[in-house]
Design a protein around this motif. Structure first.
Motif, PDB file in Angstrom:
ATOM      1  N   VAL A 171       0.877  -1.172   0.000  1.00 35.96           N
ATOM      2  CA  VAL A 171       0.000   0.000   0.000  1.00 35.96           C
ATOM      3  C   VAL A 171       0.911   1.217   0.000  1.00 35.96           C
ATOM      4  O   VAL A 171       1.716   1.401   0.919  1.00 35.96           O
ATOM      5  CB  VAL A 171      -0.926   0.017   1.236  1.00 35.96           C
ATOM      6  CG1 VAL A 171      -1.733   1.313   1.276  1.00 35.96           C
ATOM      7  CG2 VAL A 171      -1.861  -1.193   1.215  1.00 35.96           C
ATOM      8  N   THR A 172       0.832   2.027  -1.047  1.00 33.27           N
ATOM      9  CA  THR A 172       1.749   3.155  -1.198  1.00 33.27           C
ATOM     10  C   THR A 172       0.976   4.429  -1.526  1.00 33.27           C
ATOM     11  O   THR A 172      -0.182   4.390  -1.965  1.00 33.27           O
ATOM     12  CB  THR A 172       2.761   2.891  -2.322  1.00 33.27           C
ATOM     13  OG1 THR A 172       2.045   2.686  -3.563  1.00 33.27           O
ATOM     14  CG2 THR A 172       3.603   1.670  -2.022  1.00 33.27           C
ATOM     15  N   GLU A 175       7.017  15.021   0.070  1.00 38.96           N
ATOM     16  CA  GLU A 175       5.896  14.703   0.954  1.00 38.96           C
ATOM     17  C   GLU A 175       4.975  13.671   0.300  1.00 38.96           C
ATOM     18  O   GLU A 175       4.929  13.544  -0.933  1.00 38.96           O
ATOM     19  CB  GLU A 175       5.091  15.963   1.275  1.00 38.96           C
ATOM     20  CG  GLU A 175       5.810  16.977   2.133  1.00 38.96           C
ATOM     21  CD  GLU A 175       4.921  18.161   2.442  1.00 38.96           C
ATOM     22  OE1 GLU A 175       4.703  18.442   3.628  1.00 38.96           O
ATOM     23  OE2 GLU A 175       4.431  18.795   1.486  1.00 38.96           O
ATOM     24  N   ASN A 176       4.254  12.954   1.147  1.00 38.24           N
ATOM     25  CA  ASN A 176       3.269  12.011   0.640  1.00 38.24           C
ATOM     26  C   ASN A 176       2.146  12.759  -0.070  1.00 38.24           C
ATOM     27  O   ASN A 176       1.632  13.757   0.438  1.00 38.24           O
ATOM     28  CB  ASN A 176       2.652  11.201   1.783  1.00 38.24           C
ATOM     29  CG  ASN A 176       3.609  10.191   2.351  1.00 38.24           C
ATOM     30  OD1 ASN A 176       4.612   9.846   1.729  1.00 38.24           O
ATOM     31  ND2 ASN A 176       3.310   9.703   3.535  1.00 38.24           N
ATOM     32  N   VAL A 206      -5.937   1.837   5.451  1.00 35.65           N
ATOM     33  CA  VAL A 206      -6.375   0.948   4.369  1.00 35.65           C
ATOM     34  C   VAL A 206      -6.415  -0.473   4.923  1.00 35.65           C
ATOM     35  O   VAL A 206      -5.449  -0.917   5.568  1.00 35.65           O
ATOM     36  CB  VAL A 206      -5.409   1.026   3.173  1.00 35.65           C
ATOM     37  CG1 VAL A 206      -5.807   0.015   2.101  1.00 35.65           C
ATOM     38  CG2 VAL A 206      -5.387   2.444   2.606  1.00 35.65           C
ATOM     39  N   THR A 207      -7.504  -1.184   4.672  1.00 37.20           N
ATOM     40  CA  THR A 207      -7.652  -2.546   5.176  1.00 37.20           C
ATOM     41  C   THR A 207      -7.844  -3.508   4.013  1.00 37.20           C
ATOM     42  O   THR A 207      -8.668  -3.264   3.129  1.00 37.20           O
ATOM     43  CB  THR A 207      -8.867  -2.658   6.127  1.00 37.20           C
ATOM     44  OG1 THR A 207      -8.681  -1.774   7.231  1.00 37.20           O
ATOM     45  CG2 THR A 207      -9.026  -4.080   6.646  1.00 37.20           C
ATOM     46  N   ILE A 208      -7.060  -4.586   4.017  1.00 39.66           N
ATOM     47  CA  ILE A 208      -7.283  -5.668   3.061  1.00 39.66           C
ATOM     48  C   ILE A 208      -7.880  -6.852   3.803  1.00 39.66           C
ATOM     49  O   ILE A 208      -7.412  -7.221   4.894  1.00 39.66           O
ATOM     50  CB  ILE A 208      -5.987  -6.091   2.320  1.00 39.66           C
ATOM     51  CG1 ILE A 208      -6.310  -7.193   1.305  1.00 39.66           C
ATOM     52  CG2 ILE A 208      -4.892  -6.497   3.278  1.00 39.66           C
ATOM     53  CD1 ILE A 208      -5.141  -7.577   0.414  1.00 39.66           C
ATOM     54  N   TYR A 250      -3.177  -0.984   7.043  1.00 40.17           N
ATOM     55  CA  TYR A 250      -2.024  -0.210   6.593  1.00 40.17           C
ATOM     56  C   TYR A 250      -2.303   1.273   6.833  1.00 40.17           C
ATOM     57  O   TYR A 250      -3.110   1.876   6.120  1.00 40.17           O
ATOM     58  CB  TYR A 250      -1.752  -0.454   5.098  1.00 40.17           C
ATOM     59  CG  TYR A 250      -1.361  -1.878   4.783  1.00 40.17           C
ATOM     60  CD1 TYR A 250      -0.027  -2.247   4.701  1.00 40.17           C
ATOM     61  CD2 TYR A 250      -2.339  -2.861   4.584  1.00 40.17           C
ATOM     62  CE1 TYR A 250       0.336  -3.558   4.419  1.00 40.17           C
ATOM     63  CE2 TYR A 250      -1.981  -4.176   4.311  1.00 40.17           C
ATOM     64  CZ  TYR A 250      -0.641  -4.512   4.227  1.00 40.17           C
ATOM     65  OH  TYR A 250      -0.292  -5.814   3.967  1.00 40.17           O
ATOM     66  N   PRO A 251      -1.657   1.887   7.835  1.00 37.33           N
ATOM     67  CA  PRO A 251      -1.832   3.326   8.076  1.00 37.33           C
ATOM     68  C   PRO A 251      -1.172   4.137   6.960  1.00 37.33           C
ATOM     69  O   PRO A 251      -0.070   3.810   6.511  1.00 37.33           O
ATOM     70  CB  PRO A 251      -1.134   3.563   9.420  1.00 37.33           C
ATOM     71  CG  PRO A 251      -0.809   2.212   9.964  1.00 37.33           C
ATOM     72  CD  PRO A 251      -0.778   1.258   8.824  1.00 37.33           C
ATOM     73  N   VAL A 252      -1.854   5.174   6.530  1.00 38.26           N
ATOM     74  CA  VAL A 252      -1.340   6.023   5.451  1.00 38.26           C
ATOM     75  C   VAL A 252      -1.540   7.483   5.855  1.00 38.26           C
ATOM     76  O   VAL A 252      -2.601   7.846   6.365  1.00 38.26           O
ATOM     77  CB  VAL A 252      -2.082   5.741   4.128  1.00 38.26           C
ATOM     78  CG1 VAL A 252      -1.635   6.711   3.049  1.00 38.26           C
ATOM     79  CG2 VAL A 252      -1.842   4.311   3.677  1.00 38.26           C
TER      80      VAL A 252
END
Length: 245
Positions: free
Chosen positions: A41-42, A50-51, A90-92, A106-108
């Motif tokens: 997850v990107t 920066e993101n 984000v959750t898979i 996945y924290p973003v």
């Protein structure tokens, strides 16, 4: 039994989600660590380093995969979504061949806008002539999304309901006691936990859910009961309603 329920959910999800790519596989059994090792997850990067605000999700795991990104679900091994700035998770959710369900978060952190969100107007688009209005207390028609039984707001399309959009209300002049119900136009269900919500100044958001879509969408399995937000105390001004993607 767990496997049956998940497969049913996947089948139902095909009608209600908006996958970027459908690629369903279920060839093997893996562990949670293996799922994580085959999943990325990107976020994109700005020139500053920066993101950005675009999230890309991939998994090569041989499973049926479902992603939850900002409250919207995507089925398949790939998903992509533009987000607002801020922290997101984000959750898979993956189904293995033996019926095991695996979940990973996945924290973003989206720090800067690299791809602006598009604004889709429902009411109050500049130049449309649709003026701000003040819904009266206990006036169930004032904020009913209905062309013939509402006063201001139009029907919401099936794409909006089943796309589980987040409706954004631009509110001003809200009194401290301004509150109301989130329900449907038939008064047959509430979507606020049977507790009035507070309407506050600024941008107030409402996430559409499967329960709302099933009751209020006019097609694809919806009962056509119309989403309805009713002020029960205090007062406010509704300047506009829209969603962003």
């Amino acid at each position: 039994m767990k496997k049956i329920y998940f497969l049913l959910a996947v089948a139902c999800g095909l009608a209600s989600c908006d996958p970027v790519e459908e690629d369903f596989k279920n060839d093997g059994n893996i562990t949670l660590e293996q799922l994580k090792s085959m999943t990325t997850v990107t976020v994109d990067k700005a020139a500053s380093g920066e993101n950005g605000n675009c999230i890309t999700c991939n998994t090569s795991a041989p499973v049926n995969a479902k992603w939850d990104i900002g409250g919207k679900e995507f089925l398949g091994n790939y998903a992509w979504k533009k987000m607002k700035l801020g922290q997101h998770t984000v959750t898979i959710t993956a189904l293995c061949a033996d019926g095991t369900v695996l979940t990973a978060d996945y924290p973003v952190d989206c720090q800067t806008i690299t791809d602006p969100l598009n604004k889709y107007w429902i009411y109050g688009e500049p130049g449309s002539g649709q003026e701000p209005f003040q819904p009266g207390a206990w006036d169930a028609a004032a904020m009913r999304f209905s062309d013939n039984e509402g006063k201001y707001l139009p029907y919401l399309s099936d794409d909006i309901y089943w796309g589980f959009k987040t409706l954004i209300f631009d509110i001003s002049d809200a009194t401290p006691d301004c509150a109301g119900r989130i329900m449907n136009g038939w008064w047959s269900a509430r979507y606020d936990g049977d507790k009035d919500v507070q309407f506050t100044n600024g941008l107030w958001e409402l996430q559409l859910t499967e329960a709302i879509a099933k009751d209020c969408a006019r097609g694809n399995g919806g009962a056509g009961k119309d989403l309805d937000l009713m002020v029960t105390s205090g007062s406010c001004t509704i300047n506009s309603v829209y969603y962003e993607e």
